[in-house]
Design a protein around this motif. Structure first.
Motif, PDB file in Angstrom:
ATOM      1  N   PHE A 172      13.734   5.611   9.323  1.00 49.38           N
ATOM      2  CA  PHE A 172      12.150   5.491   9.534  1.00 49.38           C
ATOM      3  C   PHE A 172      11.579   5.769  10.889  1.00 49.38           C
ATOM      4  O   PHE A 172      11.113   6.972  10.169  1.00 49.38           O
ATOM      5  CB  PHE A 172      11.238   4.063   8.520  1.00 49.38           C
ATOM      6  CG  PHE A 172      10.217   4.115   8.795  1.00 49.38           C
ATOM      7  CD1 PHE A 172       9.753   4.731   7.520  1.00 49.38           C
ATOM      8  CD2 PHE A 172       9.862   3.836   9.337  1.00 49.38           C
ATOM      9  CE1 PHE A 172       8.125   4.875   7.054  1.00 49.38           C
ATOM     10  CE2 PHE A 172       7.904   4.198   9.584  1.00 49.38           C
ATOM     11  CZ  PHE A 172       7.350   4.433   7.989  1.00 49.38           C
ATOM     12  N   MET A 184       1.111  -1.287   0.046  1.00 49.68           N
ATOM     13  CA  MET A 184      -0.072  -0.031   0.324  1.00 49.68           C
ATOM     14  C   MET A 184       0.782   1.135   0.057  1.00 49.68           C
ATOM     15  O   MET A 184       1.343   1.187   1.039  1.00 49.68           O
ATOM     16  CB  MET A 184      -0.976  -0.155   0.734  1.00 49.68           C
ATOM     17  CG  MET A 184      -2.202   1.167   0.972  1.00 49.68           C
ATOM     18  SD  MET A 184      -3.166   0.938  -0.098  1.00 49.68           S
ATOM     19  CE  MET A 184      -4.054   2.312  -0.479  1.00 49.68           C
ATOM     20  N   ILE A 211      12.247   9.527  10.038  1.00 53.15           N
ATOM     21  CA  ILE A 211      10.826  10.161   8.457  1.00 53.15           C
ATOM     22  C   ILE A 211      10.252  10.325   9.210  1.00 53.15           C
ATOM     23  O   ILE A 211       8.961  10.674   9.184  1.00 53.15           O
ATOM     24  CB  ILE A 211      10.770   8.740   7.418  1.00 53.15           C
ATOM     25  CG1 ILE A 211      11.980   7.997   7.127  1.00 53.15           C
ATOM     26  CG2 ILE A 211       9.462   8.244   7.152  1.00 53.15           C
ATOM     27  CD1 ILE A 211      12.928   8.374   5.294  1.00 53.15           C
ATOM     28  N   CYS A 212       9.435   9.451  10.543  1.00 50.96           N
ATOM     29  CA  CYS A 212       8.692   9.514  11.263  1.00 50.96           C
ATOM     30  C   CYS A 212       8.919  11.443  12.299  1.00 50.96           C
ATOM     31  O   CYS A 212       8.445  11.040  12.709  1.00 50.96           O
ATOM     32  CB  CYS A 212       8.383   8.516  12.006  1.00 50.96           C
ATOM     33  SG  CYS A 212       7.471   6.819  11.426  1.00 50.96           S
ATOM     34  N   THR A 230       3.765   9.861   0.985  1.00 44.62           N
ATOM     35  CA  THR A 230       4.035   9.803   2.145  1.00 44.62           C
ATOM     36  C   THR A 230       4.983   8.530   1.682  1.00 44.62           C
ATOM     37  O   THR A 230       4.643   7.491   1.607  1.00 44.62           O
ATOM     38  CB  THR A 230       3.389   9.674   3.039  1.00 44.62           C
ATOM     39  OG1 THR A 230       2.472   8.566   3.186  1.00 44.62           O
ATOM     40  CG2 THR A 230       2.170  11.093   3.649  1.00 44.62           C
ATOM     41  N   ILE A 231       6.469   8.220   2.830  1.00 41.72           N
ATOM     42  CA  ILE A 231       6.765   7.480   3.098  1.00 41.72           C
ATOM     43  C   ILE A 231       6.353   6.918   3.849  1.00 41.72           C
ATOM     44  O   ILE A 231       6.219   6.948   5.051  1.00 41.72           O
ATOM     45  CB  ILE A 231       8.317   7.757   3.342  1.00 41.72           C
ATOM     46  CG1 ILE A 231       8.912   8.664   1.881  1.00 41.72           C
ATOM     47  CG2 ILE A 231       9.210   6.680   3.090  1.00 41.72           C
ATOM     48  CD1 ILE A 231      10.465   9.567   2.674  1.00 41.72           C
ATOM     49  N   GLU A 232       6.200   5.044   3.483  1.00 41.63           N
ATOM     50  CA  GLU A 232       6.064   4.190   4.403  1.00 41.63           C
ATOM     51  C   GLU A 232       6.570   2.907   4.811  1.00 41.63           C
ATOM     52  O   GLU A 232       7.644   3.113   4.219  1.00 41.63           O
ATOM     53  CB  GLU A 232       4.424   3.513   3.952  1.00 41.63           C
ATOM     54  CG  GLU A 232       3.479   5.256   3.092  1.00 41.63           C
ATOM     55  CD  GLU A 232       2.688   5.245   4.576  1.00 41.63           C
ATOM     56  OE1 GLU A 232       2.842   4.912   5.947  1.00 41.63           O
ATOM     57  OE2 GLU A 232       2.218   6.064   4.181  1.00 41.63           O
ATOM     58  N   GLU A 233       6.225   2.542   5.473  1.00 44.19           N
ATOM     59  CA  GLU A 233       7.196   1.194   5.586  1.00 44.19           C
ATOM     60  C   GLU A 233       7.219  -0.381   4.836  1.00 44.19           C
ATOM     61  O   GLU A 233       8.436  -0.813   4.768  1.00 44.19           O
ATOM     62  CB  GLU A 233       6.682  -0.041   7.094  1.00 44.19           C
ATOM     63  CG  GLU A 233       6.720   1.105   8.436  1.00 44.19           C
ATOM     64  CD  GLU A 233       6.607  -0.222   9.711  1.00 44.19           C
ATOM     65  OE1 GLU A 233       5.809  -0.378   9.638  1.00 44.19           O
ATOM     66  OE2 GLU A 233       7.669  -1.185  10.784  1.00 44.19           O
ATOM     67  N   GLU A 234       6.341   0.042   3.668  1.00 43.76           N
ATOM     68  CA  GLU A 234       6.816  -0.656   2.935  1.00 43.76           C
ATOM     69  C   GLU A 234       7.791  -0.297   2.257  1.00 43.76           C
ATOM     70  O   GLU A 234       7.999  -1.361   1.469  1.00 43.76           O
ATOM     71  CB  GLU A 234       5.657  -1.157   1.782  1.00 43.76           C
ATOM     72  CG  GLU A 234       4.384  -1.333   2.276  1.00 43.76           C
ATOM     73  CD  GLU A 234       3.545  -0.225   3.360  1.00 43.76           C
ATOM     74  OE1 GLU A 234       3.776   0.293   4.543  1.00 43.76           O
ATOM     75  OE2 GLU A 234       2.626   0.201   3.068  1.00 43.76           O
ATOM     76  N   VAL A 269      10.318  17.432   6.993  1.00 39.84           N
ATOM     77  CA  VAL A 269       9.147  16.881   6.001  1.00 39.84           C
ATOM     78  C   VAL A 269      10.227  15.609   5.050  1.00 39.84           C
ATOM     79  O   VAL A 269      11.426  16.440   4.770  1.00 39.84           O
ATOM     80  CB  VAL A 269       9.192  18.054   5.326  1.00 39.84           C
ATOM     81  CG1 VAL A 269       8.454  17.300   4.076  1.00 39.84           C
ATOM     82  CG2 VAL A 269       8.225  18.673   5.382  1.00 39.84           C
ATOM     83  N   GLU A 315       9.789  14.713  13.012  1.00 36.30           N
ATOM     84  CA  GLU A 315       9.501  16.572  12.481  1.00 36.30           C
ATOM     85  C   GLU A 315       9.321  16.622  11.029  1.00 36.30           C
ATOM     86  O   GLU A 315       8.781  17.464  10.430  1.00 36.30           O
ATOM     87  CB  GLU A 315      10.327  17.192  13.629  1.00 36.30           C
ATOM     88  CG  GLU A 315       8.991  17.839  15.175  1.00 36.30           C
ATOM     89  CD  GLU A 315       7.318  17.572  14.553  1.00 36.30           C
ATOM     90  OE1 GLU A 315       7.297  18.251  14.494  1.00 36.30           O
ATOM     91  OE2 GLU A 315       6.932  17.080  15.206  1.00 36.30           O
ATOM     92  N   GLY A 352       2.030   5.259  -0.150  1.00 35.22           N
ATOM     93  CA  GLY A 352       1.092   6.537   1.278  1.00 35.22           C
ATOM     94  C   GLY A 352       0.779   7.201   0.082  1.00 35.22           C
ATOM     95  O   GLY A 352       0.775   7.366  -1.526  1.00 35.22           O
TER      96      GLY A 352
END
Lengths: 179, 176
Positions: free
Chosen positions: B53, B1, B57-58, B16-20, B62, B60, B3
Motif C-alpha cells: 500500500f 470509509m 498504491i500510494c 481510490t484504494i484506502e487503508e481500510e 494509478v 505514482e 474512497g
C-alpha cells in the motif's frame, strides 16, 4: 473547538482558514470531481487519503506557498492557494477549486478578491497571476471581477477528453490594485 | 470509509484504494484463482499488504478499486507507466476476486481505464499480459480490441509447469 474557529480572513459569507489533515476526505472529493480535475493545473490522477494527507503536510511546511480551505456558511466549499511568496521580484500565482455543489454563489469571486488582497497587503507581492483553461468562462469572470486582466495565452497546456486546451493567464500588478 | 469514486461506469465504479481495503487485497491476492495468474508465489499477510500500500498504491502509478454500484469491492485495476516518458506507454493489470467472476466487472473496469489512459493521460500505447492458461483474461483484451502481439514461450513457471505468456497491445486511435 471547530476548525472554523481558526478563521484567517473573511468576506461576506466566505472565509479562508488553514487546511488541516482532517480535510483530506473533502479534498479527495473536490479534486477528483470530474468538473474540477478537468480544469485545474495538476494532472488528473487519483489520490487516496494518505496521499492527500501527505500533500497537505507538504503544503503547510512550504514557505513559498499559502494554502487555504474555503468555507461558505460554515461548510467546506473549496480551496485556494498562493505560490511564489518567496519568489524573486515577488510574483505570486494562485490556484482555486470550488466544489461544483457550491458553484454560482459568488464564492470564487470573494475568495480570489481575498487572495489578491492577501498577496499585496500581507505578502507585499508585486504581481499576482492566475490561469483558466480556454473554455472555462466562469473562472475568467471571477478573475475579471477581482481586477485581473489577460496577459497572454499559453498553447496546449493541458490534455482533457482527448484534446489539448490552451490556458489564458490573467494578472494584476500592485499599482493596479492600489489605484 | 470508502474512497471517492474516480471513474464512474454503468454498473462498475473505480474508486481510490484506502487503508481500510488492505484486508480485501490480502484475501484477493492469496486466492488460488488469482495468485496463480499473477505470479504471486509467497503468502501475503497484512504487513505485506501494508508495505504494498505504502510503496505501490500510494506511488505514482494509478491503482483503483473495482466496485459495483453498492460500493462492494470486486478487485483492483492498475495502470503502470512503462518505459521512459517519451514512450507514452502504460501497462494494464487487473484481478477480480473469484467470488465475483463472470459479472463483467473486469471488462468494464478495463474499458474505463483504457479510455482514461488515452483521453486524459495522453498515452500512445497500452499493453497487457496474460498467461496462456488464463482464457478469461485473454477474452477481456480481445473483446476490447487489443491485438495479440506475441506469445512468449515458457515465460513463467506455475502449477508444476512452464507456461506461455501472451502480450496484448493497443495503440492510440484503435480504441473504439
Amino acid at each position: 473547538m471547530t476548525e472554523t474557529e481558526s478563521v484567517f480572513k473573511e468576506k461576506e459569507d466566505v472565509l479562508l482558514r488553514p487546511v488541516e489533515e482532517s480535510d483530506s476526505e473533502f479534498l479527495q472529493q473536490l479534486i477528483q470531481h470530474k468538473n474540477v480535475r478537468d480544469t485545474i493545473g495538476r494532472p488528473p490522477k487519483p489520490l487516496n487519503r494518505n496521499e492527500e494527507e501527505k500533500h497537505i503536510e507538504e503544503m503547510s511546511s512550504n514557505d513559498d506557498a499559502a494554502y487555504f480551505l474555503i468555507e461558505f456558511e460554515g461548510e467546506k466549499a473549496g480551496t485556494i492557494s498562493l505560490h511564489g511568496l518567496e519568489s524573486e521580484y515577488g510574483k505570486g500565482e494562485f490556484g482555486i477549486s470550488i466544489h461544483p455543489d457550491f458553484h454560482g454563489k459568488g464564492i470564487g469571486t470573494e475568495s480570489v478578491k481575498m487572495i489578491v488582497e492577501y498577496g499585496f497587503e500581507t505578502q507585499n507581492l508585486h504581481k499576482i497571476r492566475g490561469g483558466h483553461l480556454e473554455d472555462n468562462i466562469p473562472s475568467r469572470r471571477v478573475m475579471e471581477k477581482a481586477g485581473l486582466q489577460e496577459e497572454g495565452r499559453e498553447r496546449d497546456y493541458k490534455y482533457v477528453d482527448g484534446e489539448w486546451k490552451d490556458v489564458h493567464w490573467m494578472s494584476i500588478l500592485e499599482d493596479e490594485y492600489k489605484s | 470509509m470508502t474512497g471517492p469514486v474516480f471513474l464512474h461506469g454503468e454498473s462498475t465504479d473505480l474508486r481510490t484504494i484506502e487503508e481500510e481495503d488492505l484486508e480485501f487485497l490480502r484475501n484477493g491476492v492469496n486466492h488460488p484463482g488469482v495468485r496463480i495468474y499473477m505470479g504471486n508465489r509467497a503468502p501475503q499477510n497484512l504487513d505485506n499488504q501494508e508495505e504494498f500500500f505504502e510503496e505501490v498504491i500510494c506511488g505514482e502509478d494509478v491503482h483503483l478499486m473495482i466496485c459495483d454500484k453498492n460500493e462492494e469491492s470486486k478487485g483492483i485495476v492498475s495502470l503502470k507507466h512503462q518505459g521512459d516518458r517519451p514512450d507514452r506507454m502504460g501497462e494494464l493489470g487487473l484481478w477480480v476476486h473469484p467470488e465475483f467472476h463472470g459479472h463483467g466487472h473486469g471488462s468494464e473496469a478495463s474499458k474505463m481505464i483504457i479510455k482514461y489512459a488515452f483521453e486524459q493521460l495522453n498515452y500512445h500505447r497500452l499493453y497487457a499480459r496474460a498467461y496462456e492458461s488464463n482464457r478469461p483474461s485473454q477474452k477481456i483484451w480481445e473483446r476490447l480490441g487489443f491485438e495479440k502481439e506475441g506469445t512468449l514461450r515458457d515465460h513463467t513457471y506455475s502449477e508444476g509447469e512452464y507456461k506461455n505468456v501472451i502480450y496484448y497491445g493497443m495503440i492510440e486511435g484503435e480504441n473504439q
